[in-house]
Each structure stands twice: as structure tokens, then as C-alpha cells.
Write a protein that holds these residues in place. Sequence first.
Motif, short mmCIF file in Angstrom:
data_model
loop_
_atom_site.label_atom_id
_atom_site.label_comp_id
_atom_site.label_asym_id
_atom_site.label_seq_id
_atom_site.Cartn_x
_atom_site.Cartn_y
_atom_site.Cartn_z
N ALA A 92 0.81 -1.22 0.00
CA ALA A 92 0.00 0.00 0.00
C ALA A 92 0.84 1.27 0.00
N MET A 93 1.91 1.29 0.80
CA MET A 93 2.66 2.54 0.92
C MET A 93 3.34 2.95 -0.39
N PRO A 94 4.07 2.07 -1.09
CA PRO A 94 4.66 2.52 -2.36
C PRO A 94 3.61 2.97 -3.38
N LEU A 146 -6.48 11.82 1.39
CA LEU A 146 -6.98 11.34 2.67
C LEU A 146 -8.19 10.43 2.55
N ILE A 147 -9.11 10.75 1.66
CA ILE A 147 -10.39 10.02 1.65
C ILE A 147 -10.57 9.09 0.46
N VAL A 148 -9.61 9.12 -0.48
CA VAL A 148 -9.71 8.21 -1.62
C VAL A 148 -8.46 7.34 -1.75
N VAL A 177 -6.30 2.20 -1.71
CA VAL A 177 -5.09 1.39 -1.90
C VAL A 177 -4.91 0.42 -0.75
N ALA A 178 -5.14 0.88 0.48
CA ALA A 178 -5.00 0.00 1.64
C ALA A 178 -6.04 -1.12 1.60
N TRP A 179 -7.26 -0.80 1.22
CA TRP A 179 -8.33 -1.80 1.12
C TRP A 179 -7.94 -2.90 0.13
N LEU A 180 -7.41 -2.51 -1.01
CA LEU A 180 -7.00 -3.49 -2.01
C LEU A 180 -5.81 -4.31 -1.53
N SER A 235 -8.00 0.56 6.69
CA SER A 235 -7.76 1.25 5.42
C SER A 235 -8.00 2.75 5.54
N PHE A 236 -9.03 3.12 6.29
CA PHE A 236 -9.41 4.52 6.39
C PHE A 236 -8.47 5.33 7.27
N TYR A 237 -7.98 4.71 8.37
CA TYR A 237 -7.24 5.48 9.35
C TYR A 237 -5.74 5.57 9.06
N GLY A 238 -5.43 6.16 7.91
CA GLY A 238 -4.05 6.51 7.62
C GLY A 238 -3.79 7.91 8.11
#
Length: 407
Positions: free
Chosen positions: A105-107, A322-324, A329-332, A348-351
Motif C-alpha cells: 500500500a505505501m509505495p 486522505l479520503i480516496v 489502496v489499503a483496502w485493495l 484502510s481509512f485510518y491513515g
Amino acid sequence: MTFDFTPYHIALAGSGAAIILAFWLPRFVGGREPTASALLVVLGAAVLGLVPGMPAVFDPVTNAPEWSVVAEIAVIVALFGTGLRIDNIARFARWTPALRLVLIAMPLTIAAIAGLGLWAGLPLATAVLLGAAFAPTDPVLAGDLQVGPPREGGEHPMRFALTTEAGLNDGLAFPFVYAAILLAAGTLDWGAWAGFYVVWKILVGLGCGAAAGWLLGKSFFAVPHGHTLADANAGVVALAAILATYGVTELAEGYGFLAVFVMGLLLRREEAEHSFHTSLHSFSETIEHALTAMLMIAIGASLPQLWPWLDWRIAVLIALSLIVVRPLVAWLSLAGGTLGGSHRAAVSFYGVRGIGTVFYVAYAATEASFGSIERLWAAVAFGIFASTIIHGLTAGWVMKRIMGEAS
């Protein structure tokens, strides 16, 4: 008698008053402090940002070195506390969500935000720096979402995922910060970058952290027999351990952020039920909160100065990041893993974006010259403010809901 209203003393008085108000006012609404960070920014803007003649240190564009030092100390203290509070690391499966978030997710998030930065008109190096700084989940402001203090449990899978992600990703985002610095300097060689900034510095960070955790564990709990530091309950050694580990690792050309997290993680394995761990955590948490409060006030004070640089494209970039971008990406990246349903959605949301972002941009700005630096700082400051509102206002309710489901 004359009264000399110097800007410096006004800034001290205003900062103190703002910090007290930020932690006091939320207690009139539910008795908790979920909005303390947002209030610190708002009050910093109101008390200091709108008062003429305030010290220039509140301007991150011209005072990046000062911001870098304070943010750096806040982050390394927070990372040590993050590693120290994890009670159970036995099962590798518990780490898989964090590893997916960090390695997948991060890259992708960095690339997506950098792309948005290019769309917003930022130069390539500046866009890459924004992606690298804005991608990691912050170990400081995400504290309310993480596992509880040492020996208190509360290691729900969602909390564990966010805690371990925050502990790992700050160190692992650094290669991309260096890529931005080298791009700005015009000296980027992708092969040399991968060999030194990715492989070498990460391995040294992990090795130094592991060695420090083992050595300090023996020093605190075993030597000398019957008169150990743990028996003295000297919490100040937490700061000494953090500074020593971080400094040695950086001298060895490793990532100190990664080292202090690993050091805290392994130190926690020594005499795991000893009350000394609680003392170490409490002391480090106090330092962390104090430095964080000061930085949030400073971010608020900088908002009026950065307001002219917040154009509509930077605002859209912040909102999408923040919201997309992070949630999607984290969800996937978590698909098919151990987290499912609402737990996967919440992770996924709380980045959360925060102090780590400040440090990366401030550090890079002292190492190279970046174009559109004012717009970059506007994206950072207003992005952190937006994160404190979006994530801070909802974190308490979401965690109660998920904890209720878990019980």
C-alpha cells in the motif's frame, strides 16, 4: 513602570494557554480528548497565527531546520513507545496486515500522491517528496488507535495492524524521501539508490535496533545483579536509550526510525511482565505528548502564513489523498488477508497524517532546494489539519463500535 510585550513572551503565553484549552475543552463533550490535536491547530492559528509580530520560527518555509529537529525527536520517542507497548509478537500471521500496508500500500500511495502532485503543478522532486511524506501512517497522532500501554492488553487485530504499520512505515518511507532529495539535486542513480538507501540502510536499521534492544535489555534487567536500572525505576533512561540507539544507527548509515521501533519491540521481550516497561512507556509518552502539542500549535500558527498558497488544486490533492487514495489502496492491499469487513475498512481509512510528515518535508528542505516549497508546506500543514478533523473526530466512535463487535 513599563510593560514590554515582546513577541517571544506572547508566543510562550499563547502556546501554553492554547495547549491547556485544547485538552480542557473536549472534556465538556464526553470526557475524552479525541479532538485535542484539531483544537491545538485551531487555537494555534487563532492565538498565534493571527497576532502580528510573532517569532519567525512559526514559518516552516524559512525555518525548516528548527521544525526538523523538534519533529525528529517527537517521532523517535513515539516509535520507541510504539514498539514498547506491543505485548504479543509471537504469531507471524498477526504481522501480515502491517506488512501488506508497508510493502504494497505505501509505495502505491506514494506513487498516487506524487501523481496528484504533478497534476497540481508541483515539480517532479517536490511531488515525490509530498508522496513520501504524506503516505506513512503517523505513529504520533495515531496513538489513540493503537494497542494499549505495556501489560494492559487491548491488542485487537485492528489496533495491532495500525500499531505495527505505524512502527514500520516511517523508517521504510525514508528511501523515497531520499529519492526526492536526489532528484532535486539532480544526482539520482536508481541502482545506487536501491542498493544504499533501500537495502543497506534498512538492514542496518533493523540490525542496530535488534542489537540495542538485546543489549539494553540485559543492562536494564540483568547487570549488575541485584542493583539493575529496572529496580531503580529510572524512567529517564528511556530517553537515553532512544537517543543512543538513534544516534548510533544514523552514524552507521542506517534508518534510526526503524531502529528505535525495533529496539522498543525487543526490549519489551526482556522481563516482559516487569513494571519497568510501564515506567519507560509513561515517561516516553509524556515527552511525546509535550513535543506533539508544541508542533501542533506551530502548525496552526503557520496556517495563516500558508493560506495564500492553498489553491484549489492543492485542496483537491489533500482531499483525494486522505479520503480516496489511502483508503482505496489499503483496502485493495488487504484483500484476502486476516482482516475482513469493518476491521479491514477501518484500518484502510485510518491513515493518520501528522508529525512524521512534518519531519520528512523539513528534513528534505534542509538537504536540497525544492521548487514550489510554499505550496508543498501548504499541502502538508492543511493536510495534517484535515487529518486531525477527519480521523480525530471519528476515531473514538469507530473504535467503540469495533470493540463492541469484538466483544
